[in-house]
Design a protein around this motif. Structure first.
Motif, PDB file in Angstrom:
ATOM      1  N   MET A 110      -8.009  -4.963   5.398  1.00 44.20           N
ATOM      2  CA  MET A 110      -6.800  -5.796   5.313  1.00 44.20           C
ATOM      3  C   MET A 110      -5.591  -4.937   5.623  1.00 44.20           C
ATOM      4  O   MET A 110      -5.649  -3.700   5.536  1.00 44.20           O
ATOM      5  CB  MET A 110      -6.656  -6.452   3.935  1.00 44.20           C
ATOM      6  N   SER A 111      -4.507  -5.572   6.021  1.00 47.25           N
ATOM      7  CA  SER A 111      -3.289  -4.816   6.323  1.00 47.25           C
ATOM      8  C   SER A 111      -2.734  -4.213   5.034  1.00 47.25           C
ATOM      9  O   SER A 111      -2.983  -4.704   3.926  1.00 47.25           O
ATOM     10  CB  SER A 111      -2.244  -5.726   6.966  1.00 47.25           C
ATOM     11  N   ILE A 112      -1.969  -3.153   5.198  1.00 43.56           N
ATOM     12  CA  ILE A 112      -1.332  -2.538   4.037  1.00 43.56           C
ATOM     13  C   ILE A 112      -0.365  -3.525   3.390  1.00 43.56           C
ATOM     14  O   ILE A 112      -0.241  -3.586   2.159  1.00 43.56           O
ATOM     15  CB  ILE A 112      -0.595  -1.247   4.442  1.00 43.56           C
ATOM     16  N   ALA A 113       0.300  -4.335   4.194  1.00 46.25           N
ATOM     17  CA  ALA A 113       1.225  -5.341   3.655  1.00 46.25           C
ATOM     18  C   ALA A 113       0.489  -6.324   2.749  1.00 46.25           C
ATOM     19  O   ALA A 113       1.002  -6.719   1.692  1.00 46.25           O
ATOM     20  CB  ALA A 113       1.930  -6.078   4.789  1.00 46.25           C
TER      21      ALA A 113
ATOM     22  N   CYS B 187      -2.602   2.531  10.168  1.00 45.52           N
ATOM     23  CA  CYS B 187      -2.836   2.471   8.735  1.00 45.52           C
ATOM     24  C   CYS B 187      -3.533   1.164   8.404  1.00 45.52           C
ATOM     25  O   CYS B 187      -3.356   0.152   9.095  1.00 45.52           O
ATOM     26  CB  CYS B 187      -1.540   2.617   7.945  1.00 45.52           C
ATOM     27  N   VAL B 188      -4.325   1.186   7.363  1.00 44.15           N
ATOM     28  CA  VAL B 188      -5.116   0.013   6.985  1.00 44.15           C
ATOM     29  C   VAL B 188      -5.631   0.207   5.574  1.00 44.15           C
ATOM     30  O   VAL B 188      -5.601   1.332   5.040  1.00 44.15           O
ATOM     31  CB  VAL B 188      -6.294  -0.189   7.971  1.00 44.15           C
ATOM     32  N   ALA B 189      -6.115  -0.866   4.971  1.00 45.99           N
ATOM     33  CA  ALA B 189      -6.761  -0.803   3.661  1.00 45.99           C
ATOM     34  C   ALA B 189      -8.201  -1.262   3.783  1.00 45.99           C
ATOM     35  O   ALA B 189      -8.505  -2.210   4.519  1.00 45.99           O
ATOM     36  CB  ALA B 189      -6.014  -1.679   2.664  1.00 45.99           C
ATOM     37  N   PHE B 190      -9.089  -0.566   3.080  1.00 48.18           N
ATOM     38  CA  PHE B 190     -10.490  -0.970   2.939  1.00 48.18           C
ATOM     39  C   PHE B 190     -10.706  -1.356   1.481  1.00 48.18           C
ATOM     40  O   PHE B 190     -10.420  -0.568   0.577  1.00 48.18           O
ATOM     41  CB  PHE B 190     -11.430   0.177   3.309  1.00 48.18           C
ATOM     42  N   VAL B 191     -11.169  -2.557   1.239  1.00 49.12           N
ATOM     43  CA  VAL B 191     -11.349  -3.042  -0.136  1.00 49.12           C
ATOM     44  C   VAL B 191     -12.826  -3.385  -0.346  1.00 49.12           C
ATOM     45  O   VAL B 191     -13.467  -4.015   0.495  1.00 49.12           O
ATOM     46  CB  VAL B 191     -10.466  -4.270  -0.425  1.00 49.12           C
ATOM     47  N   ARG B 192     -13.370  -2.961  -1.498  1.00 49.41           N
ATOM     48  CA  ARG B 192     -14.765  -3.233  -1.812  1.00 49.41           C
ATOM     49  C   ARG B 192     -14.874  -3.765  -3.231  1.00 49.41           C
ATOM     50  O   ARG B 192     -14.383  -3.144  -4.179  1.00 49.41           O
ATOM     51  CB  ARG B 192     -15.632  -1.981  -1.686  1.00 49.41           C
ATOM     52  N   ALA B 193     -15.477  -4.946  -3.367  1.00 45.70           N
ATOM     53  CA  ALA B 193     -15.716  -5.493  -4.698  1.00 45.70           C
ATOM     54  C   ALA B 193     -16.611  -4.527  -5.472  1.00 45.70           C
ATOM     55  O   ALA B 193     -17.507  -3.892  -4.908  1.00 45.70           O
ATOM     56  CB  ALA B 193     -16.392  -6.858  -4.589  1.00 45.70           C
ATOM     57  N   HIS B 194     -16.357  -4.419  -6.779  1.00 46.02           N
ATOM     58  CA  HIS B 194     -17.126  -3.498  -7.616  1.00 46.02           C
ATOM     59  C   HIS B 194     -18.419  -4.186  -8.046  1.00 46.02           C
ATOM     60  O   HIS B 194     -18.507  -4.778  -9.128  1.00 46.02           O
ATOM     61  CB  HIS B 194     -16.288  -3.091  -8.827  1.00 46.02           C
ATOM     62  N   THR B 195     -19.413  -4.085  -7.176  1.00 43.61           N
ATOM     63  CA  THR B 195     -20.687  -4.752  -7.410  1.00 43.61           C
ATOM     64  C   THR B 195     -21.824  -3.917  -6.848  1.00 43.61           C
ATOM     65  O   THR B 195     -21.653  -3.216  -5.848  1.00 43.61           O
ATOM     66  CB  THR B 195     -20.700  -6.154  -6.765  1.00 43.61           C
ATOM     67  N   ASN B 196     -22.977  -4.025  -7.465  1.00 49.50           N
ATOM     68  CA  ASN B 196     -24.161  -3.306  -6.968  1.00 49.50           C
ATOM     69  C   ASN B 196     -24.730  -3.940  -5.704  1.00 49.50           C
ATOM     70  O   ASN B 196     -25.544  -3.324  -5.022  1.00 49.50           O
ATOM     71  CB  ASN B 196     -25.247  -3.291  -8.052  1.00 49.50           C
ATOM     72  N   SER B 197     -24.299  -5.149  -5.377  1.00 50.19           N
ATOM     73  CA  SER B 197     -24.885  -5.852  -4.227  1.00 50.19           C
ATOM     74  C   SER B 197     -24.465  -5.265  -2.889  1.00 50.19           C
ATOM     75  O   SER B 197     -25.000  -5.656  -1.848  1.00 50.19           O
ATOM     76  CB  SER B 197     -24.505  -7.339  -4.283  1.00 50.19           C
ATOM     77  N   LEU B 198     -23.505  -4.327  -2.886  1.00 57.84           N
ATOM     78  CA  LEU B 198     -23.081  -3.708  -1.633  1.00 57.84           C
ATOM     79  C   LEU B 198     -23.904  -2.476  -1.274  1.00 57.84           C
ATOM     80  O   LEU B 198     -23.603  -1.795  -0.307  1.00 57.84           O
ATOM     81  CB  LEU B 198     -21.607  -3.315  -1.705  1.00 57.84           C
ATOM     82  N   LYS B 199     -24.951  -2.196  -2.041  1.00 59.05           N
ATOM     83  CA  LYS B 199     -25.788  -1.042  -1.719  1.00 59.05           C
ATOM     84  C   LYS B 199     -26.370  -1.203  -0.309  1.00 59.05           C
ATOM     85  O   LYS B 199     -26.931  -2.239   0.043  1.00 59.05           O
ATOM     86  CB  LYS B 199     -26.921  -0.882  -2.727  1.00 59.05           C
TER      87      LYS B 199
ATOM     88  N   PHE C 241      -3.188  -4.273  11.940  1.00 59.66           N
ATOM     89  CA  PHE C 241      -4.168  -3.215  12.213  1.00 59.66           C
ATOM     90  C   PHE C 241      -5.159  -3.740  13.242  1.00 59.66           C
ATOM     91  O   PHE C 241      -5.294  -4.942  13.465  1.00 59.66           O
ATOM     92  CB  PHE C 241      -4.920  -2.827  10.919  1.00 59.66           C
ATOM     93  N   LYS C 242      -5.844  -2.809  13.871  1.00 63.51           N
ATOM     94  CA  LYS C 242      -6.935  -3.128  14.779  1.00 63.51           C
ATOM     95  C   LYS C 242      -8.191  -2.460  14.284  1.00 63.51           C
ATOM     96  O   LYS C 242      -8.204  -1.243  14.114  1.00 63.51           O
ATOM     97  CB  LYS C 242      -6.613  -2.643  16.217  1.00 63.51           C
TER      98      LYS C 242
END
Length: 415
Positions: free
Chosen positions: A383-386, A361-373, A408-409
């Motif tokens: 990041m870890s779920i914890a 299990c793991v978390a994927f986090v993405r800032a809410h920005t257009n620059s990640l296109k 996580f790995k």
């Protein structure tokens, strides 16, 4: 002259009366009312529907044998019902034409679903059944592995320690069945009356939910107070309508797809480089699609509203925008996926019965920005779920005691 006109009028009335009598005896036919069915059940609502009746001008609807209303639609929704209560709808097709009799009454009785969202997350579902839908059986929300820990001890659909948070637990409206033979669950939502935006949406992902249903129309979630939701499909603030649980992830039936178009499953997402082709969020969604396995993938899709800086150095600050017909909507500063699955993906085991080394299990986090296109997912946004729990204050995968939430790995996820 007056007597002549009177005679003409009298003869005309005789002709009309005669025609009416002939139609009544020889030519008038009864409308045929179709079967009435319950097409959607919730803990506090029911939706009934029937096929359109040719030559009907409208429909007369009797609710629970008492109140009668008229409608031009072929669908009727009962809201504000008690959980596990039984209700009936009787419908007659009405004709305004002299050529038709009104139809006979056709009825349907249905029962609302239980509201059992409170508790610690329960002991899990009915066991992994692989291609039979994994752990998607209904049992009760308190046993759904994807759910964060729910704080609703009085089961009124409102978070105990924060009355701005509203809860709903949606079962598949198309009648899809889980491995236990009961109606499968669709998704659960925690919706903020402060931000007028979903806080998180939790759902199982499995091939059983994928079919050929087309996209539906946007509308209010019947299980959450309408006054805190968006009141139109309007956009604003440079954003378009972003699904938390995607439309393509629930195409097993038109009725089930319609549920993911509830406003409570929609968040404002930047339309230039985030929720668009090649946008940052769309690329992450595509990646998550590759993690859907035979054993079932469990996901929580969430919004964050405080200042956030991602692994690429992008910082986003809170902002209020006009969106969905409101001028008081909080635009999220970050979106995330929290995901859980078996390592093998086809073990046939319930995640409740797995050891920690059999799960990931793991978390994927993405800032809410257009620059990640154009930015493909990478370990910089994992990041870890914890750690996600510390950030958001929610406890994820509460019904999976061996979930390895502290570590996580990236290699386990192909990154």
């Amino acid at each position: 002259m007056k007597r002549f006109r009177f005679n003409i009028l009298f003869l005309s009335l005789l002709v009309i009366a005669s025609c009416g009598d002939n139609l009544g005896k020889n030519e008038r036919k009864a409308l045929e009312m179709s079967e009435v069915k319950c097409i959607e059940q919730g803990s506090n609502h029911l939706v009934f529907a029937w096929e359109a009746v040719k030559a009907a001008s409208h429909y007369e609807i009797t609710i629970d044998g008492g109140k009668t209303v008229s409608s031009y639609d072929t669908e009727y929704r009962l809201n504000g019902l008690a959980p596990e209560s039984e209700h009936s709808l009787a419908v007659r097709a009405i004709s305004s034409s002299i050529e038709w009799y009104d139809s006979e009454e056709r009825g349907c009785t249905a029962r609302t679903l239980p509201y059992t969202g409170g508790g610690e997350g329960g002991e899990g579902g009915e066991g992994g059944e692989g291609g039979d839908g994994g752990d998607s059986g209904s049992t009760s929300p308190s046993t759904w592995f994807e759910l964060p820990k729910i704080e609703d001890s009085d089961k009124n659909g409102i978070w105990d320690s924060d009355n701005s948070l509203h809860l709903a637990f949606h079962y598949c409206a198309g009648g899809e069945k889980g491995p236990d033979g009961k109606t499968a669950r669709n998704y659960s939502v925690c919706y903020s009356g402060e931000h007028h935006c979903p806080v998180w949406v939790a759902a199982p992902r499995h091939s059983m939910y994928v079919g050929k249903a087309d996209r539906s129309n946007y509308g209010l979630d019947p299980d959450i107070a309408s006054e805190i939701q968006y009141n139109s499909k309007a956009t604003g603030g440079g954003c378009n309508k972003g699904h938390m649980l995607g439309s393509a992830e629930r195409t097993s039936s038109p009725e089930t797809n319609r549920q993911v178009f509830y406003y409570t499953n929609i968040a404002p997402q930047l339309s230039t480089g985030f929720n668009t082709g090649g946008g940052g969020w769309n690329l992450l969604e595509d990646y998550i699609d590759t993690q859907v396995v035979k054993d079932t993938l469990y996901e929580v899709v969430g919004c964050y509203f405080k200042t956030f800086t991602d692994g690429y150095g992008n910082t986003v600050n809170p902002k209020t925008i006009s969106f969905g017909g409101r001028n008081d909507v909080s635009m999220p500063t970050m979106f995330y996926y929290a995901v859980l699955r078996t390592k093998k993906g086809n073990s046939g085991k319930s995640v409740k019965d797995c050891k920690a080394d059999e799960l990931q299990c793991v978390a994927f986090v993405r800032a809410h920005t257009n620059s990640l296109k154009g930015q493909e997912p990478s370990s910089k946004e994992m990041m870890s779920i914890a750690d996600l729990e510390k950030l958001t204050g929610f406890s994820y995968f509460a019904g999976v005691p061996n979930a390895p939430k502290n570590s996580f790995k990236a290699s386990d996820w192909g990154l």
